[in-house]
Design an enzyme around this catalytic site. Sequence first.
Site, PDB file in Angstrom:
ATOM      1  N   GLU A 426       0.823  -1.212   0.000  1.00 30.24           N
ATOM      2  CA  GLU A 426       0.000   0.000   0.000  1.00 30.24           C
ATOM      3  C   GLU A 426       0.857   1.261   0.000  1.00 30.24           C
ATOM      4  O   GLU A 426       0.572   2.230   0.726  1.00 30.24           O
ATOM      5  CB  GLU A 426      -0.958  -0.008   1.192  1.00 30.24           C
ATOM      6  CG  GLU A 426      -1.901  -1.194   1.158  1.00 30.24           C
ATOM      7  CD  GLU A 426      -2.970  -1.171   2.241  1.00 30.24           C
ATOM      8  OE1 GLU A 426      -2.895  -0.318   3.143  1.00 30.24           O
ATOM      9  OE2 GLU A 426      -3.885  -2.011   2.184  1.00 30.24           O
ATOM     10  N   GLU A 502      -4.160  -8.882   0.308  1.00 29.05           N
ATOM     11  CA  GLU A 502      -4.662  -8.667   1.670  1.00 29.05           C
ATOM     12  C   GLU A 502      -6.179  -8.713   1.594  1.00 29.05           C
ATOM     13  O   GLU A 502      -6.769  -7.987   0.787  1.00 29.05           O
ATOM     14  CB  GLU A 502      -4.198  -7.304   2.184  1.00 29.05           C
ATOM     15  CG  GLU A 502      -3.550  -7.362   3.541  1.00 29.05           C
ATOM     16  CD  GLU A 502      -3.013  -6.012   3.976  1.00 29.05           C
ATOM     17  OE1 GLU A 502      -1.863  -5.695   3.628  1.00 29.05           O
ATOM     18  OE2 GLU A 502      -3.748  -5.285   4.652  1.00 29.05           O
TER      19      GLU A 502
HETATM   20  C1  GAL Z   1      -4.188  -2.594   5.477  1.00 31.74           C
HETATM   21  C2  GAL Z   1      -2.708  -2.552   5.817  1.00 31.74           C
HETATM   22  C3  GAL Z   1      -2.383  -3.480   6.969  1.00 31.74           C
HETATM   23  C4  GAL Z   1      -3.371  -3.283   8.079  1.00 31.74           C
HETATM   24  C5  GAL Z   1      -4.755  -3.531   7.561  1.00 31.74           C
HETATM   25  C6  GAL Z   1      -5.835  -3.428   8.611  1.00 31.74           C
HETATM   26  O1  GAL Z   1      -4.568  -1.504   4.721  1.00 31.74           O
HETATM   27  O2  GAL Z   1      -1.949  -2.935   4.717  1.00 31.74           O
HETATM   28  O3  GAL Z   1      -1.081  -3.239   7.413  1.00 31.74           O
HETATM   29  O4  GAL Z   1      -3.241  -1.994   8.568  1.00 31.74           O
HETATM   30  O5  GAL Z   1      -5.022  -2.551   6.577  1.00 31.74           O
HETATM   31  O6  GAL Z   1      -7.090  -3.608   8.029  1.00 31.74           O
END
Ligand code: GAL
Length: 830
Positions: A426, A502
């Site tokens: 990100e 993710e």
């Molecule tokens: C994402 C990020 C992670 C964590 C996650 C929580 O955007 O890459 O490190 O913060 O959100 O939902």
Amino acid sequence: MNTFKSSMLIIIFTIGCLFASCTKDKTSKELSVSDQNFNSDWLFLKDTVDNGQNVFLDDSSWRKLNLPHDWAIEGPFKKGSDLRTGGLPVYGEAWYRKHFTVDKKYSSKQISIEFDGAMNNAKVWLNGTYIGERPYGYIGFEFDLTPHIKFGEDNVIAVQLSPEDLAARWYPGAGIYRNVRLKINSLVHIPQWGTYITTPEVTDEQATVSIKTTIKNANMSSSDIVLETILKDEKGTVVGSNSSSVVIQKSAEKDITQTIKIAKPKRWDIKTPVLYTASSNVLIDGNIVDSYDSEFGVRTIDFDANKGFILNGKQVELNGVCMHHDQGALGTAINYRAKERQMQIMQSMGVNALRTSHNPPSPELLQVCDRLGIVVIVEAFDEWKMGKVPNGYNKYFDQWHEKDLRDMIQRDRNHPSVIMWSIGNEILEQSKEDGWKLTKHLNDICHDEDNTRPTTIGFNYYPAPFVNKLAYQVDIVGMNYWPLSYTEIKEQNPNMILYGSETSSQTSSRGVYHFPIEAAVQKETNHVSSYDGVVGPPWAYLPDAEFDAQEKNPFSLGEFIWTGFDYIGEPTPYAGKDNSTNGRWTLDWPSRSSYFAPVDLCGFPKDRYFLYQSQWTTEPMVHVLPHWNWEGKEGDVIPVYAYTNCDEVELIVNGKSLGKKVKGVDTTKVPAEFHDFEKGMYTSKYRLSWDVPYQPGSIKVIGYKNGKAVAEKEIKTAESPAKIHLIADRTEIKADGNDLSFITVKIEDVSGNLCPIAANDVNFEVTGEGTLAAVDNGDQTAITSFQANHRKAFNGLCLLVVKSKNDAGEIKITASSEGLKSETIIVKTK
Ligand code: GAL
């Protein structure tokens, strides 16, 4: 490119000797010396010290300890400190010093010190002379000490660490938290990360192994050497060898590439993670002057825009997890067994892939994945030039990114488990028109170091990475939280290789159930309901939605859920900024660890663990929730959910069948109103449910496959807490001062049923050949020290971790609590 092919044999640099018990096989001890475990007997002071490197400094009152060490986990949790990093003291200045002697007989040797990582901003001095520094806490580094060593006399190595406040979005830990080695080498030797092996061809009949070995000659004259490389199988049988004679110029390094063929190689695979060993010997005049042992595996990887990830010729869906690096109550101080247990628990959920979010992992984690058969995306950075936190890596990016990235790949490129290099998570440059330039630069570095694995990034600002062309500069595009866009992106980019880097970010607290089930965040206890309706950050969505998206988009390599284990810090949705505290997350104290995972901080499964298991495993299973202790709710309707990988499930309440439900047909309404893209109730085909008027007794689920009962689970209404039950994950551990036994502490009623809301405070006595290493209960709001000798149960459970000493014998563990029958167990150490 639309496919990324590589066929390789991997060598794992065994990092010299990580453990004292590990020695290299040296035939000529006078000439060739093992790496020394350099973890013991350090002195530590958590304070600012003027000239802490001074040889004459009186350090006699400093605390004596062994590495690896994480000072922050010792606490205390402090109200007002950043909850994003767990409310723990992760910043400030600290010094480590070690006095040591190197025998005079080594005075003609090369002496260096290798750190696998120090958190953070490490500066190193030897005998008062500045040696070097390394800001990024996740990267390993080595310094040559030779010019400054006093052979046969006292030497002092001093390490200053100065991690900053507001430097991380999660708990980074603090201290020399990974292993340290002293390396005593001949002037001619194989330097750090000195081997790189690929297999240009692999068939069932034969693997062609190409081994590139770097040899350093620190002599002032050229050396005639012989490099002999011997490959062995798991039983130690030699399966191939090669020998090369080379001249290496004075003060120079030379790369030698050898080819060895292995007949009928056994593949490294998820189900059969077979490893070989390679021994590289450097000989001068027939004497071995250096040797270098390595583990390796033979496998092929292939990424296809339509078929997904292909391992050894077979398509494998990536059932992945993202994980931060802490080991719960044990903090970040690396422990092989703690990592192994984490990944075994993940495997039992059906996990076959890991993303080391958002930084280079410990060498031990990759060893564990090599041995268990888990494929890994090794990630380098959470930030590039644009920072996410005031004191983030962006401060060091310009000066250090290239070295950090190259070193990460050189260190890790021989692990068979590693399948991709992620250059960022990100990263904010996605929103910049010229963001593609930096992406290309980092991508080129990866290809330069290792052209056998693809690169990737976890992107989130859809469609910015496409508009700004970053997505076209990596081999494989990872998408964070975009399940509804997979199809569209694929339509627009048919040759692109895609996956969910993710996913979900659902949150929950183990054993907590809120009514009505639509109730989202509730403020009284800072817990989240395990009915697992959507609660999380605004981008969170149900695991079910990702299952569905993966099924509808079979070109995807798979998904990596956020996260596998709860971790310390980032306690979303109980996390907020207080403007009066300089941007720190201090609101919602005492929430101090994350709620995201299907497994709590102790490693105890939440209900969601079984939802993933129902999707990712085939061994018949069935799970039922909630617990069945609802005193005061008699007659009220309680929603009962079942998760299964069977065809259908029958629910039996107090001996009476409420009928069977068919998976995929009888769907379940799950609250989803928290999330932007799916307002209201979500219809899930992955869960079964019944509305059951509550009466105490039992609920039982039976899973059927092809009409046959193949799995069942029953939950009984528990009576009041009566006794403590201790269950050690291993009752015999190694007497090496490092090994751990994880003991589950259950509060049970008189009949042995788990008391699902018990909160009894349990006291621990640990005597004999072990010590209490940590306690926890998985409650994200508990601020009792992780090192206390007692712990309150959280919904009936807590965890005790004991560590062996160096002498073999018995560890006696007694758990007691007022009003409960206590229990004693023995863990043997050998
Ligand atoms: C994402 C990020 C992670 C964590 C996650 C929580 O955007 O890459 O490190 O913060 O959100 O939902």
